[in-house]
Design a protein around this motif. Structure first.
Motif: not given
Length: 112
Positions: A3-12, A39-50, A54-59
């Motif tokens: 699972i790759a995380v692209d938060i940095d892409v959305m931040l940019a 490096r995270a093992k999990a993410v809460r759905f509430a955090t993902l939703a937030a 905040a980023l006006d995007c989809q999961p």
């Protein structure tokens, strides 16, 4: 990790800092960095939703699956190089947890 995380892409794309996103989501910048760097093992759905709000995007804009080894020596099915899976039996026929080699104990009947 597959699972790759692209938060940095959305931040940019949103021209937003990690600190600003952390404030909007309600998590610490350190925890956001753990998630952002994969490096995270999990993410809460509430955090993902937030994060999505905040980023006006989809999961799917933040997370994607990549085929291949996840770095722990197991294939996508969870089997190691010997073909054993978590919960399989060891060479003595005892059932272990596959990760630590811990063997469940038999129940203690009649003991107080």
């Amino acid at each position: 990790m597959p699972i790759a995380v692209d938060i940095d892409v959305m931040l940019a794309r949103r021209k937003m800092s990690v600190g600003e996103l952390a404030d909007r989501v309600g998590i610490t910048p350190a925890n956001l960095a753990v998630l952002k760097n994969g490096r995270a093992k999990a993410v809460r759905f509430a955090t993902l939703a937030a994060l999505c709000e905040a980023l006006d995007c989809q999961p799917g804009d933040l997370l994607r699956w990549e085929a291949g080894d996840d770095g722990d020596g197991r294939d996508q099915s969870g089997r190691d190089a010997d073909g054993r899976h978590d919960g399989s039996r060891d060479e003595d026929g005892r059932k272990g947890d596959g990760a630590t080699g811990a063997v469940p104990r038999a129940p203690l009947e009649g003991r107080r």
